[in-house]
Design an enzyme around this catalytic site. Sequence first.
Site, mmCIF file in Angstrom:
data_model
loop_
_atom_site.group_PDB
_atom_site.id
_atom_site.type_symbol
_atom_site.label_atom_id
_atom_site.label_comp_id
_atom_site.label_asym_id
_atom_site.label_seq_id
_atom_site.Cartn_x
_atom_site.Cartn_y
_atom_site.Cartn_z
ATOM 1 N N GLY A 55 -85.368 -29.652 -43.842
ATOM 2 C CA GLY A 55 -86.559 -30.453 -43.245
ATOM 3 C C GLY A 55 -87.579 -30.832 -44.279
ATOM 4 O O GLY A 55 -87.544 -30.203 -45.452
ATOM 5 N N CYS A 82 -81.567 -25.215 -46.721
ATOM 6 C CA CYS A 82 -82.615 -25.753 -47.607
ATOM 7 C C CYS A 82 -83.859 -25.240 -46.805
ATOM 8 O O CYS A 82 -84.297 -24.087 -47.028
ATOM 9 C CB CYS A 82 -82.385 -27.028 -47.219
ATOM 10 S SG CYS A 82 -83.763 -28.003 -48.394
ATOM 11 N N TYR A 83 -84.919 -26.158 -45.963
ATOM 12 C CA TYR A 83 -85.815 -25.534 -45.320
ATOM 13 C C TYR A 83 -85.626 -24.068 -44.458
ATOM 14 O O TYR A 83 -86.321 -23.432 -44.461
ATOM 15 C CB TYR A 83 -86.432 -26.682 -44.777
ATOM 16 C CG TYR A 83 -87.630 -26.390 -43.643
ATOM 17 C CD1 TYR A 83 -88.928 -26.318 -44.264
ATOM 18 C CD2 TYR A 83 -87.597 -25.921 -42.388
ATOM 19 C CE1 TYR A 83 -90.258 -25.803 -43.496
ATOM 20 C CE2 TYR A 83 -88.625 -25.524 -41.595
ATOM 21 C CZ TYR A 83 -90.023 -25.460 -42.243
ATOM 22 O OH TYR A 83 -91.036 -25.017 -41.488
ATOM 23 N N HIS A 169 -77.202 -27.922 -49.990
ATOM 24 C CA HIS A 169 -76.634 -28.510 -48.653
ATOM 25 C C HIS A 169 -75.433 -28.311 -48.589
ATOM 26 O O HIS A 169 -74.518 -29.174 -49.004
ATOM 27 C CB HIS A 169 -77.065 -30.068 -48.522
ATOM 28 C CG HIS A 169 -78.521 -30.082 -48.297
ATOM 29 N ND1 HIS A 169 -79.143 -30.201 -47.153
ATOM 30 C CD2 HIS A 169 -79.711 -30.233 -49.130
ATOM 31 C CE1 HIS A 169 -80.597 -30.238 -46.927
ATOM 32 N NE2 HIS A 169 -80.928 -30.203 -48.321
ATOM 33 N N GLU A 171 -73.276 -28.993 -46.051
ATOM 34 C CA GLU A 171 -72.804 -30.123 -45.195
ATOM 35 C C GLU A 171 -72.441 -31.525 -45.711
ATOM 36 O O GLU A 171 -71.620 -32.357 -44.946
ATOM 37 C CB GLU A 171 -73.798 -30.291 -43.948
ATOM 38 C CG GLU A 171 -75.096 -31.084 -44.295
ATOM 39 C CD GLU A 171 -76.021 -30.171 -44.754
ATOM 40 O OE1 GLU A 171 -75.842 -28.995 -45.226
ATOM 41 O OE2 GLU A 171 -77.422 -30.398 -44.760
ATOM 42 N N ASP A 227 -66.439 -47.466 -28.419
ATOM 43 C CA ASP A 227 -67.168 -46.524 -27.406
ATOM 44 C C ASP A 227 -66.805 -46.876 -25.949
ATOM 45 O O ASP A 227 -66.340 -46.004 -25.325
ATOM 46 C CB ASP A 227 -68.656 -46.284 -27.566
ATOM 47 C CG ASP A 227 -68.953 -45.877 -28.959
ATOM 48 O OD1 ASP A 227 -68.149 -45.564 -29.809
ATOM 49 O OD2 ASP A 227 -70.307 -46.018 -29.320
ATOM 50 N N LYS A 366 -68.820 -40.189 -33.692
ATOM 51 C CA LYS A 366 -67.835 -41.492 -33.574
ATOM 52 C C LYS A 366 -66.416 -41.155 -33.791
ATOM 53 O O LYS A 366 -65.491 -41.564 -33.296
ATOM 54 C CB LYS A 366 -68.482 -42.175 -34.516
ATOM 55 C CG LYS A 366 -68.055 -43.740 -34.555
ATOM 56 C CD LYS A 366 -68.493 -44.413 -33.162
ATOM 57 C CE LYS A 366 -68.351 -46.040 -33.431
ATOM 58 N NZ LYS A 366 -69.199 -46.657 -32.313
#
Length: 508
Positions: A55, A82-83, A169, A171, A227, A366
Amino acid sequence: MANQTVVVLDFGGQYKELIARRVRECGVYSVIKPGNTDLDELRKLDPIGFILTGGPDSVYNDDAPRCSPELFNMGVPVLGICYGIQLMAYSCGGTIAPCKVSEYGRTNVTVDTSCVLFKGLEAKQVGLMSHTDQISVLPEGFISAAHTKNCPNAAIACDDRKLYGVQFHPEVENTPNGTEMIRNFLYQVCGAVGDYDISDYETLMIEQIRRQVGSERVILGLSGGVDSSVCAALLAKAIPGQLYCIFVDHGLMRKNEGDEVEAAFKDRALNFIRVNAEDRFLGKLAGVTEPEKKRKIIGEEFVRVFEEESRKLGDVKFLAQGTIYPDVVESGANKSANIKSHHNVGGLPKDMSFIGLVEPLRGLFKDEVRKLGRSLGLPDNIVNRQPFPGPGLAIRIIGDITKEKLEILRDADAIFRQEMEKSKVKADQYFAVLTNMRSVGVMGDFRTYDYVVALRAVQTTDFMTCRYAPVSHAVLSRTTSRIINEVQGVSRIVYDITGKPPATIEWE
Ligand code: XMP
């Protein structure tokens, strides 16, 4: 969901969805909740672990987002990113301070390979850093488990309390072994068994849809996009005979697209209804040049056609929509400026008398929607479709829209797409745009004064940013020569090399 669940607590970072996706890729179900969600509400989810996102704040800011410090005493494993690592350290009694040297981008990280987070990895790693604060004093009971040149506590661990944190990070793709670190947290710390995959989701959703709608009929706006198509296939399997799919062809589709959508769906058991509404859409759009006005007119008209058709069907109690997880998360959290009103043609008409909304894809990303589509037997050309804006070619024709311009654009666009498909260029979305400009040319011995067509091909994963695709000169030359020879009314072709930002993907 009956699956084991990891809760991603959101503190305002841009990667929250990526974290949740990585967890699911590791075979564990994940949900995203606001960082300050009440602990009782979190307990009800019975999570096997929490992941705290990054964040933009400093933990010392008065209005910095925080979770209850009790979260760290629940006995549930926590990974702070991180944050999130800073909030964990601060909440457990450590100190955070501004970095002497802020770190941004790919950074060499030395990890302690005896720490469970880094099990099976080499000591030398690369991690994406983006921070101006860092932990200066560790909380009691924690050890440092990684460092960089400028950050002594790039990872921290407290095995007894199952609390872990990383300043980088894990991710993102720029941390090459990040998914392994997340997997270690899930399987070595949280006790994950890997009980989540898309076929569980399908079974659960089918049961849920049946429970929700009973023997009532359901109506779905089908655009032919990924979708709504997957939603249609899932509903058709869950409640055969009860589903009615309305496909509104607004006359702003690409070449042959309306017929392709019809061919893909008309023989399936989903009561496919095609409404050819080109004239009324083009009538409403006549002379309109302003992009936002075009979008609004198309959105409104779509709803009107949809209403008319559903009235014809009589007493239908449920409306289905192909809403997916990012739509749900973004609509709660997106405070960003309105750059364009994205009209989702499956949108909900407000004044319709449905007693319930069926949104079976609400929990999926997705890529998971595509996977589900494949397992439901949808053809590749539907499942792998590029995004196509709801307002269609209306926002790829700059200025006013006429049938003549639509014809020119459809033909030029079809040629470009054919040439791109033959080539090996990696591009995630590509199309032609009819600029409102005409330019002088020469054909044979005659002067021409025809339209300028722009070609656009972009590389992106999230469609929030993009760079132009390096389409080869050979492909551009072949496309140009074919458009000039096969499409009347075009005198010049240009290739758009702008990224997003500063441009957007579409021209309007
Ligand atoms: P932009 O132009 O905003 O586009 O960079 C980002 C992605 O969104 C698609 N797009 C739309 N999709 N309705 C939609 O359903 C719209 O009004 C719309 N406008 C843009 C665009 O094709 C790209 O993939």
